[in-house]
Motif scaffolding. Structure first.
Motif, PDB file in Angstrom:
ATOM      1  N   VAL A   1       0.835  -1.196   0.000  1.00  0.00           N
ATOM      2  CA  VAL A   1       0.000   0.000   0.000  1.00  0.00           C
ATOM      3  C   VAL A   1       0.874   1.252   0.000  1.00  0.00           C
ATOM      4  CG1 VAL A   1      -1.557   1.352   1.448  1.00  0.00           C
ATOM      5  CG2 VAL A   1      -2.012  -1.059   1.060  1.00  0.00           C
ATOM      6  N   ALA A   2       1.975   1.213   0.736  1.00  0.00           N
ATOM      7  CA  ALA A   2       2.841   2.394   0.831  1.00  0.00           C
ATOM      8  C   ALA A   2       3.545   2.670  -0.488  1.00  0.00           C
ATOM      9  CB  ALA A   2       3.868   2.197   1.950  1.00  0.00           C
ATOM     10  N   VAL A   3       3.866   1.633  -1.255  1.00  0.00           N
ATOM     11  CA  VAL A   3       4.616   1.830  -2.499  1.00  0.00           C
ATOM     12  C   VAL A   3       3.681   2.073  -3.683  1.00  0.00           C
ATOM     13  CG1 VAL A   3       6.317   0.764  -4.039  1.00  0.00           C
ATOM     14  CG2 VAL A   3       6.510   0.448  -1.592  1.00  0.00           C
ATOM     15  N   GLU A   4       2.402   1.642  -3.565  1.00  0.00           N
ATOM     16  CA  GLU A   4       1.469   1.782  -4.685  1.00  0.00           C
ATOM     17  C   GLU A   4       1.186   3.253  -4.989  1.00  0.00           C
ATOM     18  OE1 GLU A   4      -2.126  -0.461  -4.312  1.00  0.00           O
ATOM     19  OE2 GLU A   4      -3.022   0.432  -6.086  1.00  0.00           O
ATOM     20  N   ARG A   5       1.082   3.542  -6.299  1.00  0.00           N
ATOM     21  CA  ARG A   5       0.721   4.899  -6.710  1.00  0.00           C
ATOM     22  C   ARG A   5      -0.597   4.860  -7.459  1.00  0.00           C
ATOM     23  NH1 ARG A   5       5.948   4.412  -8.431  1.00  0.00           N
ATOM     24  NH2 ARG A   5       5.296   4.430 -10.597  1.00  0.00           N
ATOM     25  N   MET A   6      -1.082   6.054  -7.839  1.00  0.00           N
ATOM     26  CA  MET A   6      -2.340   6.141  -8.587  1.00  0.00           C
ATOM     27  C   MET A   6      -2.244   5.349  -9.883  1.00  0.00           C
ATOM     28  SD  MET A   6      -4.747   7.855  -7.199  1.00  0.00           S
ATOM     29  CE  MET A   6      -5.813   8.525  -8.468  1.00  0.00           C
ATOM     30  N   GLU A   7      -3.382   4.943 -10.422  1.00  0.00           N
ATOM     31  CA  GLU A   7      -3.472   4.276 -11.722  1.00  0.00           C
ATOM     32  C   GLU A   7      -2.630   3.010 -11.773  1.00  0.00           C
ATOM     33  OE1 GLU A   7      -5.713   5.388 -13.703  1.00  0.00           O
ATOM     34  OE2 GLU A   7      -6.042   7.197 -12.542  1.00  0.00           O
ATOM     35  N   GLY A   8      -2.506   2.316 -10.676  1.00  0.00           N
ATOM     36  CA  GLY A   8      -1.834   1.024 -10.695  1.00  0.00           C
ATOM     37  C   GLY A   8      -0.329   1.079 -10.844  1.00  0.00           C
ATOM     38  N   GLY A   9       0.281   2.238 -10.552  1.00  0.00           N
ATOM     39  CA  GLY A   9       1.739   2.311 -10.606  1.00  0.00           C
ATOM     40  C   GLY A   9       2.352   1.742  -9.331  1.00  0.00           C
ATOM     41  N   GLY A  10       3.627   1.375  -9.424  1.00  0.00           N
ATOM     42  CA  GLY A  10       4.341   0.913  -8.233  1.00  0.00           C
ATOM     43  C   GLY A  10       3.940  -0.464  -7.777  1.00  0.00           C
ATOM     44  N   LEU A  11       3.366  -1.272  -8.700  1.00  0.00           N
ATOM     45  CA  LEU A  11       2.923  -2.602  -8.278  1.00  0.00           C
ATOM     46  C   LEU A  11       3.826  -3.711  -8.797  1.00  0.00           C
ATOM     47  CD1 LEU A  11      -0.953  -2.351  -8.533  1.00  0.00           C
ATOM     48  CD2 LEU A  11       0.467  -2.416  -6.498  1.00  0.00           C
ATOM     49  N   GLN A  12       4.828  -3.349  -9.623  1.00  0.00           N
ATOM     50  CA  GLN A  12       5.748  -4.385 -10.087  1.00  0.00           C
ATOM     51  C   GLN A  12       6.848  -4.566  -9.043  1.00  0.00           C
ATOM     52  OE1 GLN A  12       5.153  -6.154 -12.893  1.00  0.00           O
ATOM     53  NE2 GLN A  12       3.259  -4.963 -12.957  1.00  0.00           N
ATOM     54  N   ILE A  13       7.396  -5.778  -8.998  1.00  0.00           N
ATOM     55  CA  ILE A  13       8.473  -6.017  -8.035  1.00  0.00           C
ATOM     56  C   ILE A  13       9.667  -5.116  -8.363  1.00  0.00           C
ATOM     57  CG2 ILE A  13      10.106  -7.761  -7.206  1.00  0.00           C
ATOM     58  CD1 ILE A  13       7.896  -9.809  -7.567  1.00  0.00           C
ATOM     59  N   ASP A  14       9.867  -4.819  -9.664  1.00  0.00           N
ATOM     60  CA  ASP A  14      10.977  -3.950 -10.055  1.00  0.00           C
ATOM     61  C   ASP A  14      10.818  -2.533  -9.506  1.00  0.00           C
ATOM     62  OD1 ASP A  14      12.062  -6.038 -11.403  1.00  0.00           O
ATOM     63  OD2 ASP A  14      11.132  -5.520 -13.320  1.00  0.00           O
ATOM     64  N   ASP A  15       9.583  -2.143  -9.210  1.00  0.00           N
ATOM     65  CA  ASP A  15       9.367  -0.802  -8.667  1.00  0.00           C
ATOM     66  C   ASP A  15       9.930  -0.666  -7.260  1.00  0.00           C
ATOM     67  OD1 ASP A  15       8.064   0.100 -10.932  1.00  0.00           O
ATOM     68  OD2 ASP A  15       6.119  -0.658 -10.249  1.00  0.00           O
ATOM     69  N   TYR A  16      10.330  -1.788  -6.644  1.00  0.00           N
ATOM     70  CA  TYR A  16      10.875  -1.722  -5.285  1.00  0.00           C
ATOM     71  C   TYR A  16      12.373  -1.456  -5.302  1.00  0.00           C
ATOM     72  CZ  TYR A  16       6.461  -3.163  -3.336  1.00  0.00           C
ATOM     73  OH  TYR A  16       5.150  -3.187  -2.957  1.00  0.00           O
ATOM     74  N   ALA A  17      12.964  -1.336  -6.511  1.00  0.00           N
ATOM     75  CA  ALA A  17      14.400  -1.091  -6.612  1.00  0.00           C
ATOM     76  C   ALA A  17      14.752   0.222  -5.920  1.00  0.00           C
ATOM     77  CB  ALA A  17      14.815  -1.039  -8.079  1.00  0.00           C
ATOM     78  N   GLY A  18      15.795   0.166  -5.122  1.00  0.00           N
ATOM     79  CA  GLY A  18      16.269   1.381  -4.461  1.00  0.00           C
ATOM     80  C   GLY A  18      15.498   1.753  -3.211  1.00  0.00           C
ATOM     81  N   LEU A  19      14.583   0.899  -2.781  1.00  0.00           N
ATOM     82  CA  LEU A  19      13.777   1.235  -1.604  1.00  0.00           C
ATOM     83  C   LEU A  19      14.649   1.361  -0.354  1.00  0.00           C
ATOM     84  CD1 LEU A  19      10.714   1.662  -1.145  1.00  0.00           C
ATOM     85  CD2 LEU A  19      10.630  -0.629  -0.219  1.00  0.00           C
ATOM     86  N   SER A  20      15.740   0.597  -0.310  1.00  0.00           N
ATOM     87  CA  SER A  20      16.575   0.606   0.899  1.00  0.00           C
ATOM     88  C   SER A  20      17.261   1.957   1.078  1.00  0.00           C
ATOM     89  CB  SER A  20      17.612  -0.498   0.828  1.00  0.00           C
ATOM     90  OG  SER A  20      18.460  -0.267  -0.276  1.00  0.00           O
TER      91      SER A  20
END
Lengths: 478, 101
Positions: free
Chosen positions: A343-362
């Protein structure tokens, strides 16, 4: 029915009445944050009643309701899930532009259905509770309408859920035909007549409830529904609906059909093995984090399912049921936490739902990445997390029951699952990227608390284990 | 003259199987939903037959619960389907399938 019958179900009554009152109150509340707070207050009230006024285990409403320690433990799990779900949902709903007041009453209704499920002492109550649990969830899955994915998810959930209820009702009809009663204790006492009819009935009940907990081969709806439904709803239903389904499965099969164990134990072994294997294998190829977690939740249904064949042996039954209860408790924190991060990483219109979108989260959100890493470790079943303890006890129950093969399948599939869980950790820590995340007080608090619980109960599982062991005696029924 | 309970159960079994096949074969969401209703009513028929054969009233009570719940299911289900029809102008489940993986 006498007024004394109401005391053992006071927590359930509070939630149900609170939901009805909230429907009306919401009309006069313009800031939906207030509705969320009132709903959370109701759940806290019910939780405090549940904890502070234990009462002795008893059967009320003429055998319809069995208010034992098993029901108390599960009701606590449902109320905690509901609280976390409200904390996750509030900001998410306003951010996604779907802030409508009905959300919270619907959530309370489905929680009351789950609580009723754990209290069920009669197949009529199982059926009514299952519908009370499901109908609000169908609506919640479609809550983001007119977003097509959400509508589609609601339709698929509804059609397959109704299909599953059909199996359940017909199964109950056959059990009734074979025994002349729908009371669980009565069924257990009447096992003599019409064994064939009873066997078919039990299988149909297993199919109906198998749909609800997403066991393979009745899992087809899960990935689509979890992907399309709003993430905050999935966070709730992946834990709540599953725990509700298992509450009924364990109770019905262990309390009502113990003498038929020779017939259903092999079936449940097959279901558990299939569910663990297919859930974990299919999760590997998923690129979308919601689908990946959906297959992960199927796989975990398989692990909890292991308790059922183990519990077919009376000597192992208490250990198996307490292992399942502890697993549900552990799953509550690790899975809800993982969905809160989604929920925290998700953006509008279904963005941020791919595992690749978690790159650089650390780099950008070290705390969030650490919490996610902890949830992934816990779902894999690695120490020092609560997921490890949960898996340990469920595997031990299978070994105690002499089901070595099933335990081996469990361990091997856990190793397979490490691949896709740890891939998220690798992406977060090893790859560079600029993820956009949401930071909001309640959401962060939920992630913090669930992460802390995942860690602390992994090191000190003692108190909860004792509680689960005390709750594993299926009350008055056995 | 009374009809033997086996006949009624056989009929209800046929109706149930028809309902299951309907859900599996048909692609129109409304027809699939009607097939689910057929499954529920097959169960109702079985309940009534067993209740009469065993002289146990709880079977008839169960039927009332099933009818009430089925009505609630219709309310929720048709609202969902109408909402989907509004946005997609179709309730064919093969066309409503953007979620795959």
């Amino acid at each position: 029915m006498s007024p004394a019958d109401l005391a053992p179900i006071s927590a359930l009554l509070i939630v149900a009445l609170w939901a009805i009152a909230l429907l009306i109150v919401d009309l006069f509340v313009h800031r939906k944050g207030a509705t969320a707070l009132i709903a959370a207050a109701g759940l806290l009230f019910a939780l405090s009643v549940l904890i502070l006024r234990p009462g002795s285990p008893q059967t009320v409403f003429g055998g319809m309701i069995v208010a034992d320690t098993y029901a108390r433990f599960l009701q606590g799990v449902f109320l905690l899930t509901g609280l976390a779900a409200i904390a996750v949902a509030h900001d998410y709903l306003s951010r996604m532009g779907i802030e409508r007041g009905e959300y919270y009453p619907l959530l309370l209704f489905t929680i009351s259905g789950m609580m009723l499920m754990s209290l069920a002492g009669d197949l009529i109550v199982v059926f009514v509770a299952l519908e009370l649990l499901s109908l609000p969830l169908y609506v919640l899955a479609g809550f983001a309408r007119p977003r097509p994915e959400s509508e589609e998810s609601a339709m698929k959930y509804f059609l397959l859920g109704a299909f599953a209820s059909g199996f359940l009702v017909y199964g109950i009809a056959l059990v009734f035909g074979a025994t002349g009663t729908t009371n669980l204790a009565g069924v257990a006492a009447e096992l003599s007549g019409g064994a064939g009819l009873l066997r078919v009935g039990a299988i149909l009940v297993l199919v109906g409830l198998g749909f609800k907990v997403a066991a393979v081969p009745f899992h087809m709806w899960t990935p689509d529904v979890y992907q399309g439904a709003p993430s905050a709803v999935v966070a709730f239903m992946s834990v709540g609906a599953k725990a509700g389904g298992f509450a009924a499965l364990l109770r019905v099969f262990i309390a009502a059909l113990p003498d038929l164990a020779a017939a259903w134990a092999p079936l449940t072994i097959a279901l558990a093995a299939l569910t663990m294997a297919w859930g974990n294998i299919a999760a590997i190829v998923q690129g979308n984090i919601k689908r990946m977690l959906a297959y992960s939740s199927i796989a975990h249904a398989g692990y909890i399912f292991m308790a059922l064949p183990a519990a077919s042996l009376p000597a192992v039954a208490p250990g198996a049921v307490s292992a399942a209860l502890f697993y549900l408790f552990a799953y509550l924190f690790s899975n809800l936490g993982a969905w809160a991060v989604v929920v925290a990483v998700e953006r509008m219109e279904g963005g941020g739902l791919q595992i690749d979108d978690y790159a650089g989260l650390s780099r950008r959100r070290p705390g969030l990445a650490l919490a996610m890493a902890l949830f992934m470790l816990s779902l894999t079943g690695l120490p020092p997390t609560v997921g490890f303890v949960a898996k340990f006890f469920i595997f031990r129950a299978a070994l105690d029951a002499g089901q070595l093969g099933l335990a081996v399948v469990g361990v091997v599939t856990s190793v397979i699952s490490a691949y896709y869980y740890l891939r998220v950790v690798v992406v977060m820590y090893m790859r560079s990227g600029e993820p956009e995340t949401r930071s909001e007080g309640w959401l962060n608090a939920t992630i913090g608390v669930t992460a802390l619980a995942t860690f602390v109960f992994g090191i000190l599982p003692g108190p909860i284990l004792t509680l689960a062991e005390n709750s594993a005696i299926l009350g008055v029924l056995r | 003259m009374t009809v033997p309970v086996e006949y009624v159960i056989a009929l209800s079994g046929v109706l149930f199987v028809l309902g299951v096949l309907g859900v599996l074969v048909r692609r129109n969401a409304i027809v699939m939903f009607m097939s689910v209703e057929l499954m529920l009513n097959a169960a109702n028929l079985a309940f009534i037959a067993f209740a009469r054969a065993r002289l146990a009233l709880s079977g008839q009570v169960f039927v009332f619960f099933v009818i009430a719940v089925a009505a609630a299911e219709v309310a929720v289900g048709l609202a969902l389907l109408v909402s989907i029809f509004r946005s997609r102008h179709s309730i064919d489940v093969d066309q409503v399938s953007s979620l795959k993986g």
